[in-house]
Design a protein around this motif. Structure first.
Motif, PDB file in Angstrom:
ATOM      1  N   ASP A 122      68.041 -32.355  29.632  1.00 25.01           N
ATOM      2  CA  ASP A 122      66.882 -33.115  30.075  1.00 25.01           C
ATOM      3  C   ASP A 122      66.288 -33.726  28.811  1.00 25.01           C
ATOM      4  OD1 ASP A 122      64.454 -34.122  30.934  1.00 25.01           O
ATOM      5  OD2 ASP A 122      64.050 -32.430  32.258  1.00 25.01           O
ATOM      6  N   ASN A 123      66.651 -34.961  28.541  1.00 27.52           N
ATOM      7  CA  ASN A 123      66.195 -35.589  27.299  1.00 27.52           C
ATOM      8  C   ASN A 123      64.687 -35.806  27.292  1.00 27.52           C
ATOM      9  OD1 ASN A 123      68.746 -35.593  26.189  1.00 27.52           O
ATOM     10  ND2 ASN A 123      69.228 -37.682  26.827  1.00 27.52           N
ATOM     11  N   ALA A 124      64.100 -35.920  28.453  1.00 24.65           N
ATOM     12  CA  ALA A 124      62.637 -36.061  28.504  1.00 24.65           C
ATOM     13  C   ALA A 124      61.951 -34.786  28.016  1.00 24.65           C
ATOM     14  CB  ALA A 124      62.195 -36.381  29.924  1.00 24.65           C
ATOM     15  N   LYS A 125      62.621 -33.653  28.221  1.00 21.65           N
ATOM     16  CA  LYS A 125      62.085 -32.379  27.747  1.00 21.65           C
ATOM     17  C   LYS A 125      62.703 -31.957  26.415  1.00 21.65           C
ATOM     18  CE  LYS A 125      60.952 -30.589  32.343  1.00 21.65           C
ATOM     19  NZ  LYS A 125      61.145 -29.501  33.315  1.00 21.65           N
ATOM     20  N   ASN A 126      63.590 -32.820  25.903  1.00 25.26           N
ATOM     21  CA  ASN A 126      64.215 -32.525  24.613  1.00 25.26           C
ATOM     22  C   ASN A 126      64.928 -31.174  24.620  1.00 25.26           C
ATOM     23  OD1 ASN A 126      64.607 -33.984  22.241  1.00 25.26           O
ATOM     24  ND2 ASN A 126      63.110 -32.783  21.104  1.00 25.26           N
ATOM     25  N   THR A 127      65.601 -30.896  25.723  1.00 27.33           N
ATOM     26  CA  THR A 127      66.211 -29.581  25.914  1.00 27.33           C
ATOM     27  C   THR A 127      67.596 -29.707  26.543  1.00 27.33           C
ATOM     28  OG1 THR A 127      64.021 -28.598  26.222  1.00 27.33           O
ATOM     29  CG2 THR A 127      65.899 -27.303  26.953  1.00 27.33           C
ATOM     30  N   VAL A 128      68.489 -28.854  26.085  1.00 28.63           N
ATOM     31  CA  VAL A 128      69.819 -28.715  26.678  1.00 28.63           C
ATOM     32  C   VAL A 128      69.920 -27.311  27.253  1.00 28.63           C
ATOM     33  CG1 VAL A 128      72.290 -28.636  26.195  1.00 28.63           C
ATOM     34  CG2 VAL A 128      70.875 -30.408  25.160  1.00 28.63           C
ATOM     35  N   TYR A 129      70.581 -27.208  28.399  1.00 24.78           N
ATOM     36  CA  TYR A 129      70.669 -25.926  29.097  1.00 24.78           C
ATOM     37  C   TYR A 129      72.118 -25.476  29.221  1.00 24.78           C
ATOM     38  CZ  TYR A 129      66.020 -27.432  30.544  1.00 24.78           C
ATOM     39  OH  TYR A 129      64.723 -27.878  30.559  1.00 24.78           O
ATOM     40  N   LEU A 130      72.280 -24.174  29.352  1.00 25.88           N
ATOM     41  CA  LEU A 130      73.578 -23.606  29.697  1.00 25.88           C
ATOM     42  C   LEU A 130      73.343 -22.609  30.821  1.00 25.88           C
ATOM     43  CD1 LEU A 130      76.615 -23.549  28.985  1.00 25.88           C
ATOM     44  CD2 LEU A 130      76.130 -21.503  27.626  1.00 25.88           C
ATOM     45  N   GLN A 131      73.710 -23.016  32.028  1.00 29.55           N
ATOM     46  CA  GLN A 131      73.599 -22.131  33.177  1.00 29.55           C
ATOM     47  C   GLN A 131      74.866 -21.285  33.232  1.00 29.55           C
ATOM     48  OE1 GLN A 131      71.055 -21.700  35.507  1.00 29.55           O
ATOM     49  NE2 GLN A 131      72.322 -19.983  36.211  1.00 29.55           N
ATOM     50  N   MET A 132      74.694 -19.984  33.186  1.00 28.96           N
ATOM     51  CA  MET A 132      75.828 -19.063  33.161  1.00 28.96           C
ATOM     52  C   MET A 132      75.804 -18.206  34.416  1.00 28.96           C
ATOM     53  SD  MET A 132      75.767 -17.943  29.147  1.00 28.96           S
ATOM     54  CE  MET A 132      74.289 -16.954  29.324  1.00 28.96           C
ATOM     55  N   ASN A 133      76.794 -18.380  35.239  1.00 33.53           N
ATOM     56  CA  ASN A 133      76.904 -17.613  36.479  1.00 33.53           C
ATOM     57  C   ASN A 133      78.101 -16.673  36.416  1.00 33.53           C
ATOM     58  OD1 ASN A 133      74.738 -19.126  37.533  1.00 33.53           O
ATOM     59  ND2 ASN A 133      76.125 -20.661  38.387  1.00 33.53           N
ATOM     60  N   SER A 134      78.109 -15.699  37.294  1.00 30.09           N
ATOM     61  CA  SER A 134      79.223 -14.747  37.379  1.00 30.09           C
ATOM     62  C   SER A 134      79.570 -14.191  35.997  1.00 30.09           C
ATOM     63  CB  SER A 134      80.455 -15.418  37.996  1.00 30.09           C
ATOM     64  OG  SER A 134      80.170 -15.933  39.276  1.00 30.09           O
ATOM     65  N   LEU A 135      78.556 -13.739  35.311  1.00 24.51           N
ATOM     66  CA  LEU A 135      78.762 -13.260  33.951  1.00 24.51           C
ATOM     67  C   LEU A 135      79.659 -12.029  33.919  1.00 24.51           C
ATOM     68  CD1 LEU A 135      75.189 -13.893  32.599  1.00 24.51           C
ATOM     69  CD2 LEU A 135      77.294 -14.758  31.558  1.00 24.51           C
ATOM     70  N   GLU A 136      80.442 -11.963  32.859  1.00 26.75           N
ATOM     71  CA  GLU A 136      81.390 -10.875  32.656  1.00 26.75           C
ATOM     72  C   GLU A 136      81.087 -10.192  31.324  1.00 26.75           C
ATOM     73  OE1 GLU A 136      85.028 -13.033  32.561  1.00 26.75           O
ATOM     74  OE2 GLU A 136      84.935 -13.612  34.698  1.00 26.75           O
ATOM     75  N   PRO A 137      81.485  -8.936  31.175  1.00 27.09           N
ATOM     76  CA  PRO A 137      81.244  -8.261  29.888  1.00 27.09           C
ATOM     77  C   PRO A 137      81.795  -9.034  28.691  1.00 27.09           C
ATOM     78  CG  PRO A 137      81.833  -6.656  31.548  1.00 27.09           C
ATOM     79  CD  PRO A 137      81.995  -8.006  32.194  1.00 27.09           C
ATOM     80  N   ASP A 138      82.910  -9.735  28.875  1.00 27.35           N
ATOM     81  CA  ASP A 138      83.488 -10.512  27.776  1.00 27.35           C
ATOM     82  C   ASP A 138      82.627 -11.707  27.380  1.00 27.35           C
ATOM     83  OD1 ASP A 138      87.052 -10.112  28.534  1.00 27.35           O
ATOM     84  OD2 ASP A 138      85.613  -8.828  27.490  1.00 27.35           O
ATOM     85  N   ASP A 139      81.623 -12.030  28.172  1.00 25.87           N
ATOM     86  CA  ASP A 139      80.699 -13.111  27.811  1.00 25.87           C
ATOM     87  C   ASP A 139      79.617 -12.635  26.841  1.00 25.87           C
ATOM     88  OD1 ASP A 139      80.861 -14.175  31.225  1.00 25.87           O
ATOM     89  OD2 ASP A 139      81.884 -15.084  29.517  1.00 25.87           O
ATOM     90  N   SER A 140      79.568 -11.341  26.583  1.00 26.87           N
ATOM     91  CA  SER A 140      78.573 -10.800  25.668  1.00 26.87           C
ATOM     92  C   SER A 140      78.788 -11.366  24.268  1.00 26.87           C
ATOM     93  CB  SER A 140      78.655  -9.276  25.627  1.00 26.87           C
ATOM     94  OG  SER A 140      78.363  -8.713  26.887  1.00 26.87           O
ATOM     95  N   ALA A 141      77.737 -11.948  23.695  1.00 26.89           N
ATOM     96  CA  ALA A 141      77.837 -12.591  22.384  1.00 26.89           C
ATOM     97  C   ALA A 141      76.470 -13.134  22.003  1.00 26.89           C
ATOM     98  CB  ALA A 141      78.844 -13.739  22.421  1.00 26.89           C
ATOM     99  N   VAL A 142      76.371 -13.561  20.769  1.00 27.85           N
ATOM    100  CA  VAL A 142      75.226 -14.376  20.364  1.00 27.85           C
ATOM    101  C   VAL A 142      75.604 -15.825  20.645  1.00 27.85           C
ATOM    102  CG1 VAL A 142      73.731 -15.106  18.486  1.00 27.85           C
ATOM    103  CG2 VAL A 142      74.533 -12.730  18.599  1.00 27.85           C
ATOM    104  N   TYR A 143      74.764 -16.507  21.369  1.00 23.33           N
ATOM    105  CA  TYR A 143      75.009 -17.897  21.751  1.00 23.33           C
ATOM    106  C   TYR A 143      74.186 -18.825  20.871  1.00 23.33           C
ATOM    107  CZ  TYR A 143      77.664 -16.531  25.846  1.00 23.33           C
ATOM    108  OH  TYR A 143      78.630 -16.025  26.683  1.00 23.33           O
ATOM    109  N   TYR A 144      74.866 -19.841  20.352  1.00 23.35           N
ATOM    110  CA  TYR A 144      74.246 -20.813  19.468  1.00 23.35           C
ATOM    111  C   TYR A 144      74.371 -22.208  20.064  1.00 23.35           C
ATOM    112  CZ  TYR A 144      74.851 -17.146  15.934  1.00 23.35           C
ATOM    113  OH  TYR A 144      74.824 -15.970  15.241  1.00 23.35           O
TER     114      TYR A 144
END
Length: 121
Positions: A71-93
């Protein structure tokens, strides 16, 4: 300049939405990507989006489960993460660059502090 937020501790199958906000600059001229780094592993590409939001690209490991948007009007980028799995555990940058989107870490000169995502089984 970039700050990722929205991480937390969730159970397998749950959802989270991460946000990447910019301060002191507009994200509208940047392609933005999400990367992640699990403990003891190298940082890896997750998803990227063009400055307009018209094109996106995902790592195979998250395709169909994660959605990147902006949403460039909000100057923000999103990452919607569904069906999360243990292997998704991490620091996200989140990271930014001018012009075309890329999947290589070294193509991104602008980085924010990460947010921890932990998925329990």
């Amino acid at each position: 300049q970039l700050q990722a937020s929205g991480g937390g501790l969730v159970q397998a199958g749950d959802s989270l939405r991460l946000s990447c906000a910019a301060s002191g600059r507009t994200l509208g001229s940047w392609s933005v990507a999400w990367f992640r780094q699990a403990a003891g592993k190298e940082r890896e590409f997750v998803a990227t989006i063009t400055w307009s939001g018209g094109s996106t690209y995902y790592a195979d490991s998250v395709k169909g489960r994660f959605t990147i948007s902006r949403d460039n009007a909000k100057n923000t980028v999103y990452l919607q993460m569904n069906s999360l799995e243990p292997d998704d555990s991490a620091v996200y940058y989140c990271a930014g660059k001018y012009n075309t989107m890329k999947t290589i870490i070294t193509d991104y000169p602008y980085w924010g502090r990460g947010t921890q995502v932990t998925v329990s089984s």
